[in-house]
Design a protein around this motif. Structure first.
Motif, short mmCIF file in Angstrom:
data_model
loop_
_atom_site.label_atom_id
_atom_site.label_comp_id
_atom_site.label_asym_id
_atom_site.label_seq_id
_atom_site.Cartn_x
_atom_site.Cartn_y
_atom_site.Cartn_z
N THR A 219 -2.08 -1.02 -3.62
CA THR A 219 -3.26 -0.28 -3.17
C THR A 219 -2.85 1.15 -2.85
OG1 THR A 219 -4.28 -2.27 -2.25
CG2 THR A 219 -5.09 -0.15 -1.44
N THR B 275 -3.69 -2.50 9.35
CA THR B 275 -3.86 -2.99 7.98
C THR B 275 -2.74 -3.94 7.56
OG1 THR B 275 -2.64 -1.19 6.87
CG2 THR B 275 -4.98 -0.81 7.36
N ILE C 178 -3.43 2.44 10.74
CA ILE C 178 -2.62 1.99 9.59
C ILE C 178 -1.90 0.70 9.95
CG2 ILE C 178 -0.70 2.57 8.08
CD1 ILE C 178 -3.27 4.15 7.52
N ILE D 61 0.58 5.33 0.84
CA ILE D 61 -0.24 6.40 1.41
C ILE D 61 0.20 7.72 0.82
CG2 ILE D 61 -0.96 7.59 3.49
CD1 ILE D 61 -0.35 5.09 5.08
N GLN E 87 -8.44 9.07 -6.89
CA GLN E 87 -8.49 7.62 -7.04
C GLN E 87 -8.33 7.18 -8.49
OE1 GLN E 87 -12.07 6.44 -4.95
NE2 GLN E 87 -11.05 6.43 -2.96
N SER F 217 4.39 5.04 3.54
CA SER F 217 3.74 6.32 3.79
C SER F 217 4.61 7.44 3.23
CB SER F 217 3.52 6.54 5.29
OG SER F 217 3.03 7.86 5.50
N ALA G 239 0.85 -1.19 0.00
CA ALA G 239 0.00 0.00 0.00
C ALA G 239 0.88 1.24 0.00
CB ALA G 239 -0.92 0.01 1.21
N ILE H 92 -10.43 2.37 6.04
CA ILE H 92 -9.13 1.90 6.53
C ILE H 92 -9.32 0.67 7.41
CG2 ILE H 92 -7.14 2.52 7.96
CD1 ILE H 92 -7.51 5.41 7.02
N PHE I 289 -3.72 4.54 -0.88
CA PHE I 289 -4.49 5.26 0.13
C PHE I 289 -4.51 6.72 -0.30
CE2 PHE I 289 -3.99 1.49 2.45
CZ PHE I 289 -4.64 1.54 3.67
N THR J 143 -7.96 1.02 -4.48
CA THR J 143 -7.76 2.21 -3.67
C THR J 143 -8.51 2.09 -2.34
OG1 THR J 143 -9.65 3.41 -4.60
CG2 THR J 143 -7.53 3.66 -5.73
N VAL J 144 -8.04 2.86 -1.37
CA VAL J 144 -8.71 3.02 -0.08
C VAL J 144 -8.83 4.51 0.17
CG1 VAL J 144 -8.50 2.73 2.42
CG2 VAL J 144 -7.88 0.84 0.91
N SER K 161 -8.43 7.42 2.10
CA SER K 161 -7.59 7.69 3.28
C SER K 161 -8.27 8.61 4.28
CB SER K 161 -6.27 8.31 2.83
OG SER K 161 -6.48 9.49 2.08
#
Length: 336
Positions: free
Chosen positions: A194, A248, A245, A173, A202, A234, A171, A222, A196, A213-214, A216
């Motif tokens: 993925t 996850t 976080i 961020i 997105q 991040s 992921a 989340i 964030f 996508t998530v 954020s």
């Protein structure tokens, strides 16, 4: 003696003005680079504003330099005049400490930042120690490659240092100057990626390499990603709910922070860190050998930054564009 024409700020948060300085005789282990272009990194803005308390004025920023070798010292053997090269955050290393001898030059306690106590790449010439200067491989567009030398290596280095599997779930961020390169590199590495990010970005994230996508900004989104990721990169410099976080991550997962958050993180050891044997860390750019590997990887897999270009004479406009948060996603100054 060589007279260098550059752009310098004379005070914190000041504007850039034309500035000239003299370079002395080149040392045996040094290289002069005739600058063609130079990326603007958020670190340049932090130095301009003296956020880290290490800026010296007049300040000539610029540490994502692309150019050609214009002079070499007598002891330089891996480069020749005319080679197209790059220079990143570090302009020299001690070359004798355990870190340098072990290949971890970026961890050298005596490493010389390109824009601290020396003048950087917002100029027609920049000088550096030869080990920090890397060739730009064929197949990589030099006009676009500059941001790889700091932003790119910041997100590529963790893939190498932590032996990330191409089957890993990664992921990222924050889809900005660092994050969009994190998506591109992790995708090309073979990972399931993925992003964030906010809802407004997105679609762009998916186009740049994210598989999903998530949101954020949505705590429930989340929370629904619990236990999914082997690695979370991040790239933001703002506070988040880091405990959420951490939740996850898979067991033995890692939260790695190439983004510089200045405030305490407020991370709890229990329950997630201890019971799932999680790690949290950060890392500074990369050693020259990893930078070379990154550039070769980028050329092979067509990983290029998304850049906006300004002539170097418009450096103040470029910095205002960066400061406003409107840059998409990196800015490159082209020498004019």
């Amino acid at each position: 003696m060589r007279t260098v024409k550059a752009y310098a700020a004379t005070k914190a948060k000041g504007e850039f003005e034309p500035f000239e300085f003299e370079l002395g005789d080149i040392e045996p282990d040094e290289v002069d680079i005739s600058v063609e272009s130079c990326g603007i990194c958020h670190s340049d803005l932090s130095m301009l504003d003296d956020e880290w308390g290490m800026a010296q004025y007049p300040l000539v920023p610029g540490h994502e330099v692309i150019g050609t070798v214009s002079a070499i010292g007598d002891h330089v053997t891996h480069l020749k005049v005319g080679d197209r090269v790059g220079l990143g955050w570090h302009a020299g290393y001690c070359m004798v400490c355990d870190q340098c001898m072990g290949g971890d030059h970026n961890l050298c306690a005596s490493a010389q930042p390109t824009i601290a106590a020396r003048h950087g790449g917002f100029a027609d010439t920049v000088r550096a120690k030869a080990p920090s200067v890397v060739k730009i491989p064929d197949g990589l567009d030099p006009a676009e490659a500059g941001p790889l030398l700091c932003g790119g290596i910041a997100v590529f280095n963790p893939l190498v240092q932590f032996d990330v599997s191409p089957t890993a779930n990664v992921a990222v961020i924050g889809i900005g100057g660092l994050g969009h390169l994190g998506l591109k590199f992790a995708n090309a590495w073979g990972c399931h990626v993925t992003a964030f990010t906010s809802p407004s970005k997105q679609e762009e994230a998916l186009a740049m390499g994210a598989h999903d996508t998530v949101n954020s900004r949505d705590p429930d989104a989340i929370k629904n990603a619990s236990g999914r990721f082997d690695l979370v990169l991040s790239t933001v410099n703002v506070q988040m709910d880091w405990n959420a976080i951490l939740a996850t991550l898979k067991p033995r997962g890692r939260l790695q922070m190439p983004g510089a958050v200045n405030e305490p993180l407020g991370i709890n050891v229990l329950p997630h860190m201890m019971f799932n044997q999680l790690s949290v860390g950060s890392s500074p750019v990369g050693a020259p050998v990893v930078i070379r590997r990154m550039l070769d990887f980028a050329a092979r897999h067509n990983v290029t930054p998304v850049n906006e270009h300004f002539p170097m004479s418009k450096v103040n406009e470029a910095f205002e564009h960066l400061r406003s948060g409107k840059a998409r996603y990196r800015i490159v100054l082209d020498r004019d």
